[in-house]
Scaffold this motif. Structure first.
Motif, PDB file in Angstrom:
ATOM      1  N   VAL A   1      -3.357 -10.187  10.632  1.00 27.04           N
ATOM      2  CA  VAL A   1      -2.649  -8.954  10.992  1.00 27.04           C
ATOM      3  C   VAL A   1      -1.301  -8.900  10.281  1.00 27.04           C
ATOM      4  CG1 VAL A   1      -1.581  -7.672  12.876  1.00 27.04           C
ATOM      5  CG2 VAL A   1      -3.820  -8.731  13.206  1.00 27.04           C
ATOM      6  N   ASN A   2      -0.615 -10.046  10.218  1.00 26.20           N
ATOM      7  CA  ASN A   2       0.680 -10.078   9.529  1.00 26.20           C
ATOM      8  C   ASN A   2       0.521  -9.722   8.054  1.00 26.20           C
ATOM      9  OD1 ASN A   2       2.026 -10.792  11.838  1.00 26.20           O
ATOM     10  ND2 ASN A   2       1.967 -12.986  11.426  1.00 26.20           N
ATOM     11  N   ARG A   3      -0.522 -10.246   7.428  1.00 27.21           N
ATOM     12  CA  ARG A   3      -0.751  -9.924   6.026  1.00 27.21           C
ATOM     13  C   ARG A   3      -1.052  -8.435   5.863  1.00 27.21           C
ATOM     14  NH1 ARG A   3      -6.111 -11.032   2.463  1.00 27.21           N
ATOM     15  NH2 ARG A   3      -5.500  -9.661   0.778  1.00 27.21           N
TER      16      ARG A   3
ATOM     17  N   LYS B   1       4.192  -2.587   4.556  1.00 23.18           N
ATOM     18  CA  LYS B   1       5.639  -2.635   4.363  1.00 23.18           C
ATOM     19  C   LYS B   1       5.999  -2.808   2.892  1.00 23.18           C
ATOM     20  CE  LYS B   1       6.851  -4.339   8.965  1.00 23.18           C
ATOM     21  NZ  LYS B   1       7.484  -5.433   9.740  1.00 23.18           N
ATOM     22  N   SER B   2       5.232  -3.656   2.191  1.00 25.72           N
ATOM     23  CA  SER B   2       5.531  -3.892   0.769  1.00 25.72           C
ATOM     24  C   SER B   2       5.393  -2.607  -0.028  1.00 25.72           C
ATOM     25  CB  SER B   2       4.586  -4.967   0.214  1.00 25.72           C
ATOM     26  OG  SER B   2       4.781  -6.185   0.881  1.00 25.72           O
ATOM     27  N   ALA B   3       4.262  -1.897   0.156  1.00 31.80           N
ATOM     28  CA  ALA B   3       4.044  -0.665  -0.602  1.00 31.80           C
ATOM     29  C   ALA B   3       5.025   0.421  -0.174  1.00 31.80           C
ATOM     30  CB  ALA B   3       2.607  -0.193  -0.423  1.00 31.80           C
TER      31      ALA B   3
ATOM     32  N   PHE C   1      -1.097  -4.266  -1.899  1.00 34.96           N
ATOM     33  CA  PHE C   1       0.018  -5.197  -1.901  1.00 34.96           C
ATOM     34  C   PHE C   1      -0.085  -6.171  -0.725  1.00 34.96           C
ATOM     35  CE2 PHE C   1       1.617  -2.335  -4.965  1.00 34.96           C
ATOM     36  CZ  PHE C   1       2.593  -3.011  -5.677  1.00 34.96           C
ATOM     37  N   GLY C   2      -1.324  -6.465  -0.301  1.00 38.85           N
ATOM     38  CA  GLY C   2      -1.523  -7.349   0.841  1.00 38.85           C
ATOM     39  C   GLY C   2      -1.023  -8.751   0.597  1.00 38.85           C
ATOM     40  N   LEU C   3      -1.030  -9.211  -0.664  1.00 36.70           N
ATOM     41  CA  LEU C   3      -0.534 -10.554  -0.971  1.00 36.70           C
ATOM     42  C   LEU C   3       0.905 -10.540  -1.452  1.00 36.70           C
ATOM     43  CD1 LEU C   3      -3.548 -12.245  -2.786  1.00 36.70           C
ATOM     44  CD2 LEU C   3      -2.854 -12.439  -0.420  1.00 36.70           C
ATOM     45  N   ALA C   4       1.513  -9.337  -1.531  1.00 33.72           N
ATOM     46  CA  ALA C   4       2.871  -9.241  -2.080  1.00 33.72           C
ATOM     47  C   ALA C   4       3.860  -9.952  -1.165  1.00 33.72           C
ATOM     48  CB  ALA C   4       3.268  -7.775  -2.252  1.00 33.72           C
ATOM     49  N   ARG C   5       4.798 -10.635  -1.792  1.00 37.79           N
ATOM     50  CA  ARG C   5       5.857 -11.279  -1.051  1.00 37.79           C
ATOM     51  C   ARG C   5       7.154 -11.132  -1.824  1.00 37.79           C
ATOM     52  NH1 ARG C   5       4.479 -16.201   2.731  1.00 37.79           N
ATOM     53  NH2 ARG C   5       2.357 -15.686   3.323  1.00 37.79           N
ATOM     54  N   ALA C   6       8.264 -11.362  -1.123  1.00 36.29           N
ATOM     55  CA  ALA C   6       9.549 -11.347  -1.817  1.00 36.29           C
ATOM     56  C   ALA C   6       9.563 -12.454  -2.851  1.00 36.29           C
ATOM     57  CB  ALA C   6      10.693 -11.531  -0.819  1.00 36.29           C
TER      58      ALA C   6
ATOM     59  N   VAL D   1       0.290   3.260  -5.034  1.00 32.66           N
ATOM     60  CA  VAL D   1      -0.371   4.021  -3.972  1.00 32.66           C
ATOM     61  C   VAL D   1       0.578   4.110  -2.776  1.00 32.66           C
ATOM     62  CG1 VAL D   1      -2.283   4.071  -2.353  1.00 32.66           C
ATOM     63  CG2 VAL D   1      -2.682   3.385  -4.708  1.00 32.66           C
ATOM     64  N   SER D   2       0.908   5.321  -2.370  1.00 33.44           N
ATOM     65  CA  SER D   2       1.885   5.538  -1.305  1.00 33.44           C
ATOM     66  C   SER D   2       1.297   5.196   0.061  1.00 33.44           C
ATOM     67  CB  SER D   2       2.353   6.995  -1.302  1.00 33.44           C
ATOM     68  OG  SER D   2       2.937   7.325  -2.528  1.00 33.44           O
ATOM     69  N   VAL D   3       2.141   4.638   0.919  1.00 29.82           N
ATOM     70  CA  VAL D   3       1.768   4.373   2.306  1.00 29.82           C
ATOM     71  C   VAL D   3       2.515   5.361   3.185  1.00 29.82           C
ATOM     72  CG1 VAL D   3       1.971   2.737   4.206  1.00 29.82           C
ATOM     73  CG2 VAL D   3       1.185   1.960   1.981  1.00 29.82           C
ATOM     74  N   PHE D   4       1.747   6.094   4.030  1.00 31.57           N
ATOM     75  CA  PHE D   4       2.340   7.121   4.876  1.00 31.57           C
ATOM     76  C   PHE D   4       2.674   6.614   6.275  1.00 31.57           C
ATOM     77  CE2 PHE D   4      -0.653   9.945   2.239  1.00 31.57           C
ATOM     78  CZ  PHE D   4       0.290  10.094   1.252  1.00 31.57           C
ATOM     79  N   ASP D   5       1.825   5.737   6.805  1.00 30.72           N
ATOM     80  CA  ASP D   5       1.961   5.378   8.212  1.00 30.72           C
ATOM     81  C   ASP D   5       1.206   4.077   8.442  1.00 30.72           C
ATOM     82  OD1 ASP D   5       2.667   5.499  10.840  1.00 30.72           O
ATOM     83  OD2 ASP D   5       1.412   7.220  11.356  1.00 30.72           O
ATOM     84  N   GLN D   6       1.528   3.396   9.551  1.00 29.76           N
ATOM     85  CA  GLN D   6       0.825   2.175   9.939  1.00 29.76           C
ATOM     86  C   GLN D   6       0.909   2.031  11.437  1.00 29.76           C
ATOM     87  OE1 GLN D   6       2.337  -0.980  11.142  1.00 29.76           O
ATOM     88  NE2 GLN D   6       0.233  -1.706  11.431  1.00 29.76           N
ATOM     89  N   GLY D   7      -0.134   1.491  12.039  1.00 30.32           N
ATOM     90  CA  GLY D   7      -0.087   1.351  13.474  1.00 30.32           C
ATOM     91  C   GLY D   7      -1.304   0.647  14.023  1.00 30.32           C
ATOM     92  N   ARG D   8      -1.417   0.688  15.353  1.00 29.10           N
ATOM     93  CA  ARG D   8      -2.529   0.051  16.060  1.00 29.10           C
ATOM     94  C   ARG D   8      -3.018   1.015  17.121  1.00 29.10           C
ATOM     95  NH1 ARG D   8      -2.938  -6.215  16.877  1.00 29.10           N
ATOM     96  NH2 ARG D   8      -5.050  -6.369  17.718  1.00 29.10           N
ATOM     97  N   ASP D   9      -4.327   1.180  17.179  1.00 32.53           N
ATOM     98  CA  ASP D   9      -4.961   2.050  18.170  1.00 32.53           C
ATOM     99  C   ASP D   9      -6.003   1.208  18.896  1.00 32.53           C
ATOM    100  OD1 ASP D   9      -6.041   4.021  19.688  1.00 32.53           O
ATOM    101  OD2 ASP D   9      -6.825   5.226  18.033  1.00 32.53           O
TER     102      ASP D   9
END
Length: 628
Positions: free
Chosen positions: A60-62, A68-70, A160-165, A79-87
């Protein structure tokens, strides 16, 4: 059977907002759907994590890290990210919907691309990655599946699931390396560490694959592919496909150098080199629609309503009826009518003549003249030509990259067009190319220096590192060209960044007595750590080996390890290359050695060992194995 029919999410509304329309793709972590944002009435891509992973905190963190990275990046190539959440038990990301295909599908259909076409596509990939690198992010999973090509030709980087600082990427946990082995940099395979240069390596492999239609290395097992990436140089694309230019071969070689220090520092530096190579190739042999540089074409304008057709038929041709006049009697009334008709006819003739004269004045040579040719002339010559034509000159000045200062760029009306006599012709006179003075950025961090240069309407082409005894490592020493010099708009400037004090060379102390060796190292400004080991060839008390090779430069105060001989015996080191890690440890320990593991745990096998297979080492000493 179409398995998407059984997907329980189809037709449902996630989070009370996103109505799922169809299933687009599925991966190891999530399923991507086409959905409609009912609040904003737009099509989006909805990425929903597999339910069995939604209970694992690391997964889940990844997943959230991808969003967050994108979201940190604002670039048309990401690729733009508009929203994120949990349902409920659904963890989801709402993203830009890209209608098209990925690079893997393109290469599957096309086989390979021409050099110019491949460079154009990779340039868009690098532009997106450069934005990520400027933001301090490393993608770490660049592969054809993550390069999306929209139907209108736009290229976008996804996942960007593997992206890190970048600061965190230098100490990445080995169990988090999930990228495809064929695109991983050698340092990522050996040590599990990565910075922006790991993305540069992966893009170099992408360019090789675009040019040749295949990956540089293959093998029966992933361990064989990984071994070749670590121990072999990527071959030149021209060795696979005839006709690839030498400059393109050199670009691929530089991007895929096994030593990270031999590669460009980041995607922006590689992009500058790629653009130089692309410019040297000239236009493509055949036009291509693969990557549209101007964005999508505007929609055709709808034609306006057609004018109504002229009326036809009897009603349109019929003349007005005339009233019947009473019969006039007598000559005098007839003469008066004749005089009135002659006067009316004369008036009509005069009116026609006056109207013709007016039209002749308005539309004829007495009213209008042709504008002279002024474009390309100097301002003084253009003024003379306008005066000779009886025209005034309205001069405006603009910067121009193509027309010399003082020459006319364009004129309105243009040459040959109609202009009123005694009228005015407006000309744009070139001020020459706009010259920008390079700002002073010494002492700044690279990011701040880049911002200052870009604010001055210049660009940072690349960064080079240089030793300096006074300026701390990581701070900007200056620029090339130097501050105060002038360049044209959008021309590249090289940042010179300090590497700190120049390293001191390590003295050669192998074979010398331990006390003499320690003194030589401390006199050089280094610290010493001594260990003991058995040796059949080196006398007891003498140095068997040193941890850093003689002549290599180190920072002052760096520790150098010395192995001091205890005399014999030595034991032959077993061969554990390509063994399972557990079997290798068991074999080495049975031979009387201690084992130290380095590297990753992706495949669970041994990629290398130190000392090497077949050599001898003191019994009880440590054998280092490199795992992958």
């Amino acid at each position: 059977m179409d398995t998407t029919v059984l997907d329980p999410l189809l037709g449902q509304v996630v989070d009370g907002r996103y109505r799922v329309v169809s299933r687009v793709a599925a991966g190891g972590m999530a399923v991507v759907y086409e959905a409609v944002d009912e609040r904003l009435d737009r099509t989006i891509a909805l990425k929903v994590m597999h339910p069995w992973l939604a209970t694992e905190a690391e997964a889940v963190n990844r997943f959230i890290r991808e969003a967050k990275s994108a979201a940190r990046l604002s670039h048309p190539g990401v690729v733009s990210v508009f929203d994120q959440g949990r349902d409920g038990d659904r963890v989801w990301i709402a993203m830009e919907y890209v209608d098209g295909r990925n690079l893997r599908a393109l290469l599957r259909d096309r086989g390979r691309l021409g050099a110019a076409e491949a460079l154009d596509l990779i340039a868009d990939v690098l532009a997106a990655l450069a934005a990520a690198h400027r933001a301090g992010l490393v993608h770490r999973d660049m592969k054809p599946e993550n390069v999306l090509i929209a139907d209108d030709g736009r290229v976008k980087v996804a996942d960007f699931g593997l992206a890190r600082a970048a600061t965190a990427a230098s100490s990445t946990r080995t169990d988090a390396i999930l990228g495809s082995v064929s695109y991983l940099a050698p340092e990522l395979l050996e040590r599990g560490v990565a910075d922006q240069r790991a993305d540069v390596y992966a893009v170099g492999i992408l360019l090789f694959e675009c040019l040749t239609g295949g990956r540089p290395f293959d093998g029966e097992t992933p361990i064989q592919v990984a071994y070749r990436h670590v121990h072999e140089d990527v071959p030149a694309p021209s060795s696979r496909v005839a006709g690839v230019p030498a400059a393109v071969d050199a670009l691929v070689a530089r991007a895929t150098d096994r030593d990270p220090d031999g590669r460009p520092d980041d995607a922006g530096a590689l992009l500058a080199g790629l653009q130089a190579v692309r410019d040297s190739l000239g236009p493509a042999d055949e036009p291509t629609e693969l990557v549209r540089r101007g964005g999508p074409e505007p929609a055709p304008t709808r034609p306006g309503p057609r004018p109504s057709p002229p009326r036809s038929g009897p009603a349109h041709l019929r003349s007005e009826s005339t009233s019947r006049q009473p019969v006039q009697r007598g000559a005098q009334p007839r003469r008066r009518r004749a005089v009135r008709r002659r006067r009316a006819l004369l008036g009509a003739v005069v009116a026609v003549v006056l109207l013709g004269a007016g039209l002749f004045w308005y539309a004829g040579p007495l009213r209008w003249t042709s504008a002279p040719t002024l474009a390309g002339l100097t301002e003084s010559v253009a003024a003379q030509r306008a005066e000779q034509a009886g025209l005034d000159l309205d001069v405006r000045r603009e910067w121009s990259e193509t027309v010399a200062a003082g020459e006319v760029v364009k004129a309105s009306p243009a040459a040959g067009e109609r202009v009123l006599r005694d009228g005015t012709v407006t000309v744009v006179v070139s001020r020459g190319p706009e010259m920008i003075r390079i700002p002073v950025v010494s002492g700044k961090a690279p990011a701040a220096a880049t911002a200052a240069i870009e604010q001055a309407k210049l660009v940072v082409g690349r960064s080079v590192n240089k030793y300096d005894e006074k300026v701390p490592q990581g701070q900007v020493l200056g620029t090339d060209p130097a501050a105060g010099e002038s360049l044209r708009v959008n021309r590249p400037v090289t940042l010179v960044v300090s590497r700190g004090p120049k390293p001191v060379p390590v003295p050669a102390v192998e074979g010398k007595p331990a006390a003499e060796a320690e003194k030589a190292l401390t006199d050089a400004g280094l610290t010493v750590k001594t260990t003991e080991a058995y040796s059949e060839s080196v006398a007891k008390g003498a140095v068997v080996s040193q941890s850093v090779a003689a002549g290599k430069g180190l920072k002052r105060g760096t520790q150098v390890g010395l192995v001091v001989s205890l005399g014999p015996p030595l034991v032959q080191v077993p061969d554990v290359i390509d063994d399972k890690v557990s079997e290798a440890v068991e074999k080495l320990e049975a031979a009387g050695f201690r084992v130290e593991r380095r590297g990753t745990s992706i495949l669970g096998r041994v990629l290398g060992q130190n000392p090497d297979r077949g050599s001898s080492a003191p019994k009880g000493s440590t054998i280092t194995i490199i795992t992958v």
